[in-house]
Design an enzyme around this catalytic site. Structure first.
Site, PDB file in Angstrom:
ATOM      1  N   LYS A   7       2.245  10.707   4.856  1.00  0.00           N
ATOM      2  CA  LYS A   7       2.624   9.622   5.762  1.00  0.00           C
ATOM      3  C   LYS A   7       2.945   8.349   4.991  1.00  0.00           C
ATOM      4  CE  LYS A   7      -0.664   7.360   7.795  1.00  0.00           C
ATOM      5  NZ  LYS A   7      -0.493   5.991   7.242  1.00  0.00           N
TER       6      LYS A   7
ATOM      7  N   LYS B  90       0.828  -1.207   0.000  1.00  0.00           N
ATOM      8  CA  LYS B  90       0.000   0.000   0.000  1.00  0.00           C
ATOM      9  C   LYS B  90       0.864   1.260   0.000  1.00  0.00           C
ATOM     10  CE  LYS B  90      -3.262   3.063   0.706  1.00  0.00           C
ATOM     11  NZ  LYS B  90      -4.147   3.054   1.881  1.00  0.00           N
TER      12      LYS B  90
END
Length: 296
Positions: free
Chosen positions: A246, A177
């Protein structure tokens, strides 16, 4: 897959985290016939969930008690670990825990090993596709962990996603991811710069997007973000710049931990970190277009 061990409706599923993604994903599970109980520390999120027909628990104990499978959809791995520590005494024996957040892979691996040692099952299964695909149940899901645990969880995952990719050991879903979002963010940053150069030269930005989408420069950002959110100035895709930054930093950190040179990832991570400092944590990730304009 043995249907006797698979978690199928009407099994109870707990969804911890009822944000932009958690609410529609929980709704998909309900439509599939599961008993879904949700919890969020936000009173407003719980109210919205209840107003939409969901069952909102007053606390985590009530949410996870007797749940065959518990899903966490939280901002990062540190928060996931803290939440799981609080929920662990209330998990049903042998419960399957699925972290669908965007967490750091190494932390996920350590957390999973601890949960498995305590008698639970654990996989990481982050998603890609955004709110729109969360609503219609067509997310891409990247599942890392023991094959037999993924077998058990797969009917649940397919209720929320069109594609379930088995990526490898614990943490590999989160690694995939983060790497996906790094590639996506690099493509978006390049596309924003290309549009700015074209406009300065006198090319209509919309025309350049049409050229990109008919040519080899086409990517998800050129198709689904430039005209819709950046050129239009709406900047409301529903995915925050803070979360994107992030994820990119997670991918760059993973490269360092594995001693893999990744100079482009270093640069992209630094750029998005700077954009976050400039625009703030409430900014949409498509506001990278604002950041690019401010640098010119």
């Amino acid at each position: 897959m043995s249907q006797s061990t698979a978690i199928i409706p009407p099994a109870k599923i707990a969804v911890i985290g009822l944000g932009n993604m958690g609410q529609p994903m929980a709704a998909c599970l309900s439509r599939a016939g599961y008993e879904v109980v949700g919890f969020d520390t936000s009173d407003d999120a719980r109210r919205k969930f209840s107003a939409a027909g969901g069952i909102a628990a007053p606390g985590v104990a009530e949410a996870v008690s007797d749940a065959a499978l518990v899903i966490t959809l939280l901002p990062d791995g540190t928060i996931v670990r803290a939440a799981i520590e609080g929920m662990k005494p209330h998990f049903a024996p042998g419960a399957v825990i699925v972290d669908m957040s965007s967490s750091a892979p190494m932390g996920t691996k350590a957390l999973g090993q601890e949960l498995i040692a305590a008698g639970f099952e654990f996989i990481d299964a982050p998603v890609s596709g955004g709110v729109k695909r969360a609503i219609d149940g067509t997310l891409a899901i990247m599942a890392g962990g023991d094959e037999s645990t993924i077998d058990r969880a797969e009917p649940v995952l397919h209720a929320m996603g069109k594609s379930v990719f088995r990526t490898g050991p614990l943490g590999s879903g989160h690694a995939a991811k983060a790497l996906n979002n790094y590639v996506s963010a690099a493509g978006l940053a390049a596309a924003v710069e290309a549009v700015a150069i074209a406009e300065r030269f006198g090319i209509d930005p919309n025309k350049l997007v049409d050229v990109l989408n008919a040519s080899t420069g086409r990517n998800n950002s050129t198709e689904n973000k430039l005209k819709q959110f950046i050129i239009s100035g709406t900047f409301n895709s529903g995915f925050s710049l803070a979360l994107m930054a992030k994820d990119i930093r997670t991918a760059d950190d993973l490269a360092r931990q594995l001693d893999v040179p990744a100079p482009l990832a270093d640069e992209v991570a630094a750029q998005w970190d700077e954009a976050l400092k400039m625009l703030g944590s409430s900014a949409d990730h498509t506001e990278i277009g604002r950041y690019s304009a401010a640098r010119r």
